[in-house]
Design a protein around this motif. Structure first.
Motif, PDB file in Angstrom:
ATOM      1  N   PRO A 166       0.819  -1.224   0.000  1.00 49.88           N
ATOM      2  CA  PRO A 166       0.000   0.000   0.000  1.00 49.88           C
ATOM      3  C   PRO A 166       0.850   1.271   0.000  1.00 49.88           C
ATOM      4  CG  PRO A 166      -0.764  -1.542   1.683  1.00 49.88           C
ATOM      5  CD  PRO A 166       0.544  -2.061   1.176  1.00 49.88           C
ATOM      6  N   LEU A 167       2.040   1.203   0.618  1.00 51.73           N
ATOM      7  CA  LEU A 167       2.924   2.367   0.610  1.00 51.73           C
ATOM      8  C   LEU A 167       3.405   2.669  -0.797  1.00 51.73           C
ATOM      9  CD1 LEU A 167       5.001   1.552   3.812  1.00 51.73           C
ATOM     10  CD2 LEU A 167       3.374   3.436   3.553  1.00 51.73           C
ATOM     11  N   ALA A 172      -0.102   6.455   1.576  1.00 54.34           N
ATOM     12  CA  ALA A 172       0.323   7.527   2.481  1.00 54.34           C
ATOM     13  C   ALA A 172       0.201   8.895   1.814  1.00 54.34           C
ATOM     14  CB  ALA A 172       1.753   7.281   2.948  1.00 54.34           C
ATOM     15  N   ASN A 173       0.532   8.989   0.532  1.00 58.38           N
ATOM     16  CA  ASN A 173       0.392  10.260  -0.196  1.00 58.38           C
ATOM     17  C   ASN A 173      -1.020  10.807  -0.056  1.00 58.38           C
ATOM     18  OD1 ASN A 173       2.463   8.508  -1.461  1.00 58.38           O
ATOM     19  ND2 ASN A 173       2.836  10.269  -2.795  1.00 58.38           N
ATOM     20  N   ASN A 174      -1.995   9.945  -0.318  1.00 55.66           N
ATOM     21  CA  ASN A 174      -3.386  10.380  -0.344  1.00 55.66           C
ATOM     22  C   ASN A 174      -3.918  10.699   1.047  1.00 55.66           C
ATOM     23  OD1 ASN A 174      -3.534  10.064  -3.167  1.00 55.66           O
ATOM     24  ND2 ASN A 174      -3.929   7.874  -2.952  1.00 55.66           N
ATOM     25  N   LEU A 175      -3.486   9.930   2.051  1.00 54.57           N
ATOM     26  CA  LEU A 175      -3.936  10.211   3.415  1.00 54.57           C
ATOM     27  C   LEU A 175      -3.387  11.548   3.904  1.00 54.57           C
ATOM     28  CD1 LEU A 175      -3.498   6.653   4.948  1.00 54.57           C
ATOM     29  CD2 LEU A 175      -5.654   7.884   4.744  1.00 54.57           C
ATOM     30  N   SER A 186       5.808   8.289   1.527  1.00 47.74           N
ATOM     31  CA  SER A 186       5.137   8.471   0.249  1.00 47.74           C
ATOM     32  C   SER A 186       5.562   7.384  -0.719  1.00 47.74           C
ATOM     33  CB  SER A 186       5.503   9.847  -0.329  1.00 47.74           C
ATOM     34  OG  SER A 186       6.896   9.880  -0.653  1.00 47.74           O
ATOM     35  N   SER A 187       4.844   7.264  -1.825  1.00 43.22           N
ATOM     36  CA  SER A 187       5.212   6.250  -2.827  1.00 43.22           C
ATOM     37  C   SER A 187       6.588   6.531  -3.400  1.00 43.22           C
ATOM     38  CB  SER A 187       4.166   6.206  -3.944  1.00 43.22           C
ATOM     39  OG  SER A 187       4.036   7.477  -4.572  1.00 43.22           O
ATOM     40  N   GLU A 188       6.929   7.810  -3.518  1.00 45.67           N
ATOM     41  CA  GLU A 188       8.253   8.165  -4.042  1.00 45.67           C
ATOM     42  C   GLU A 188       9.343   7.711  -3.075  1.00 45.67           C
ATOM     43  OE1 GLU A 188       5.128  10.783  -5.680  1.00 45.67           O
ATOM     44  OE2 GLU A 188       5.753  10.299  -3.620  1.00 45.67           O
ATOM     45  N   GLU A 353      16.809  14.796  -2.580  1.00 47.09           N
ATOM     46  CA  GLU A 353      16.208  14.336  -3.829  1.00 47.09           C
ATOM     47  C   GLU A 353      14.750  14.772  -3.972  1.00 47.09           C
ATOM     48  OE1 GLU A 353      17.815  12.674  -6.331  1.00 47.09           O
ATOM     49  OE2 GLU A 353      19.619  13.051  -5.138  1.00 47.09           O
ATOM     50  N   GLY A 354      14.235  15.461  -2.952  1.00 53.72           N
ATOM     51  CA  GLY A 354      12.867  15.972  -3.037  1.00 53.72           C
ATOM     52  C   GLY A 354      11.801  15.000  -2.611  1.00 53.72           C
ATOM     53  N   CYS A 355      12.177  13.912  -1.933  1.00 52.41           N
ATOM     54  CA  CYS A 355      11.162  12.967  -1.434  1.00 52.41           C
ATOM     55  C   CYS A 355      11.506  12.602   0.011  1.00 52.41           C
ATOM     56  CB  CYS A 355      11.046  11.732  -2.320  1.00 52.41           C
ATOM     57  SG  CYS A 355      12.586  10.929  -2.767  1.00 52.41           S
ATOM     58  N   LYS A 356      11.170  13.519   0.911  1.00 52.41           N
ATOM     59  CA  LYS A 356      11.465  13.310   2.322  1.00 52.41           C
ATOM     60  C   LYS A 356      10.831  12.011   2.820  1.00 52.41           C
ATOM     61  CE  LYS A 356      12.102  18.092   3.837  1.00 52.41           C
ATOM     62  NZ  LYS A 356      11.671  19.131   4.799  1.00 52.41           N
ATOM     63  N   PHE A 357      11.574  11.330   3.657  1.00 53.88           N
ATOM     64  CA  PHE A 357      11.118  10.042   4.175  1.00 53.88           C
ATOM     65  C   PHE A 357      10.534  10.231   5.561  1.00 53.88           C
ATOM     66  CE2 PHE A 357      11.248   5.991   6.245  1.00 53.88           C
ATOM     67  CZ  PHE A 357      11.017   5.069   5.239  1.00 53.88           C
TER      68      PHE A 357
END
Length: 527
Positions: A166-167, A172-175, A186-188, A353-357
């Motif tokens: 689901p990740l 998570a993006n949508n929630l 996020s998916s990224e 990289e613009g996709c914080k974890f």
């Protein structure tokens, strides 16, 4: 249908336990309705989303609330005020998933002082019967709109996403976009697990120590590289393959066969359309976990699992046949090295990289025999299974509040409390695992097993109930029999005593969990 309720002495808040709602809210009513009709001395600023079966009478509901002074419900979290004027933030939590990891998370959340209620979707029969959460069996966790609707309807203030799928699909993006605090990347950012090539590329760019490798889509080119490097060597499917996409090839022939399985026969589908051929590292494996809020990271306690299916670490890889915590191999010095050379560069690199974890980073490590230093084998972007089980039974901090702090970017200064001693989990799997295995076999004596010692807890991964009310196996890894003790030897002895109480002819388990951390002479003598 009945919703069991419990009231901890330290609060006035209702906990939901031991029920399958199946999203059938017609069978339940919200307590705020009874407050109004009964002229209860409590008042609600906004609806409280705890629920109870409509089989409970109005008089029963009134007696439950006798002596209550005041309850205030807010939109995402509630603030509860008791007679001592202590203020405690409250939250309703949804755990996404239905395996042993999710059962362990639910169990820890049930013990969290600030947790009003725990939902689990879809959950499983063991989670429900153990009263660790209210299972929502028909909530589609891949339908973000359905999950968001559920959260809004039931006042969920924190979502914890357990499984990787689901990740990777973007739940998570949508929630987060809907304003619902979500612990999970996020998916990224989940590409750290969803694509081994992505993870390896990040390691290259930010100088994170890992095994030498090359990536291939052409089987002939992969085999040519394998011939140059020699065996043993490791072949990995790039994508998610349910824990079965890594093959440690001892011979060249095994390596060639692994390449053909992935690139020619497509046994892993799109997950295996690209393969990573990686050097074989000799040493001891360990698991390292860190909670991440996008910018900061704090380590969890150490743990170590057993990947191979057979005693002595023989046979094919699995999702994990057992684990223990702490792991002696991960000394304080090594843990500091892992944080400085692997975890923090990863967090900083992902941010750059613009996709914080945001979530838990689960680093699979190899402590190299020749250097004694850690190298990154792989990342998972969720709690490991079965490592989560031993970590959660040792955690003494309020899990709900810690994970909320991560969601808010507020982990700086957060410390975690752990119980002393050790914990061990022994996984019981269906015969034939990790290959084809029979489903529907009956499992008995689970209650007797948990009575072996107060520290025993059985986490369910792949169980259901048959028409006679018996637990049956519906998966490969089915049970995680967990115990704590003053040291690892005691935890092991209690765990195996509990395992031996279980009557399951259709199952098997490794008999040597913990052997790396215990003297072989002692292990052989006591087992």
């Amino acid at each position: 249908m009945a919703c069991a309720t419990t009231f901890p002495s330290s609060s006035f808040s209702l906990k939901l336990r031991n029920s399958n709602l199946n999203n059938d809210k017609s069978n339940c009513f919200q307590f705020q309705k009874s407050f109004v009709s009964l002229n209860n001395p409590c008042f609600l600023a906004e609806p409280h989303f705890s629920i109870i079966s409509n089989r409970h009478s109005i008089s029963r509901a009134q007696s439950i609330f006798n002596g209550f002074k005041c309850f205030v419900q807010k939109s995402e979290q509630s603030v509860l005020v008791d007679s001592r004027n202590d203020t405690v933030e409250r939250v309703v939590v949804l755990v996404v998933g239905g395996g042993g990891r999710e059962h362990a998370l639910c169990h820890a959340l049930k013990r969290s002082p600030s947790c009003d209620a725990v939902f689990c979707a879809p959950g499983n029969a063991g989670i429900s019967s153990s009263e660790d959460a209210t299972c929502i069996s028909d909530l589609d966790i891949f339908d973000s709109s359905a999950v968001i609707s559920f959260c809004r309807q039931w006042g969920v203030g924190l979502v914890i996403v357990g499984p990787e799928a689901p990740l990777v699909s973007g739940l998570a993006n949508n929630l987060v976009k809907a304003g619902i605090p979500t612990f999970g990347p996020s998916s990224e950012a989940a590409a750290l697990e969803g694509s081994k090539n992505f993870m390896k590329s990040l390691c290259d760019k930010y100088n994170i120590p890992t095994a030498k490798y090359k990536t291939f889509t052409d089987p002939s080119a992969a085999k040519e590289y394998i011939l140059e490097q020699g065996a043993p060597i490791v072949i990995k499917a790039d994508g998610l393959a349910a824990g079965k996409g890594v093959i440690v090839a001892i011979t060249l022939e095994e390596a060639y066969e692994a390449v053909d399985l992935m690139l020619v026969k497509n046994v892993f589908g799109s997950a295996g359309c690209c393969v990573i051929v990686e050097e074989f590292l000799e040493g001891e494996e360990a698991s390292f976990f860190a909670l991440v809020d996008g910018e900061n990271a704090i380590p969890l306690e150490s743990a170590q699992d057993h990947k191979r299916v057979g005693d002595g670490d023989t046979g094919p890889n699995t999702g994990g046949m057992g684990a223990y915590s702490p792991a002696p191999i991960l000394t304080e010095e090594l843990q500091s090295i892992v944080m400085e050379s692997i975890i923090l560069p990863t967090v900083e690199g992902m941010s750059a990289e613009g996709c914080k974890f945001v979530g838990v980073l689960f680093a699979g490590l190899m402590i190299e025999k020749k250097s004694g230093l850690p190298k990154l084998i792989e990342y998972n972007v969720r709690f490991g299974d079965p490592e989560c089980q031993v970590l959660m039974v040792r955690l003494e901090s309020d899990l709900a509040q810690v994970l909320l702090a991560a969601c808010r970017g507020e982990l700086t200064g957060v410390t975690l409390d752990w119980s002393p001693g050790s914990a061990m989990v022994v996984v019981m799997a269906s015969k034939g695992y990790p290959g084809s295995c029979e489903k529907g076999t009956v499992i008995q004596n689970l209650e007797e097993s948990e009575l072996v010692a107060p520290s025993v807890k059985i986490f369910h991964a792949g169980t259901a109930l048959d028409s006679d009310g018996n637990f049956i196996a519906i998966g490969g890894r089915v049970l995680g029999v967990t115990a704590t003790g003053k040291d690892l030897a005691e935890a092991r002895d209690i765990a195996y005593q509990a395992v031996e109480e279980i009557n399951w002819p259709g199952g098997f388990y490794r008999q040597d969990i913990g052997w790396r951390a215990l003297p072989l002479k002692q292990f052989a003598r006591e087992r």
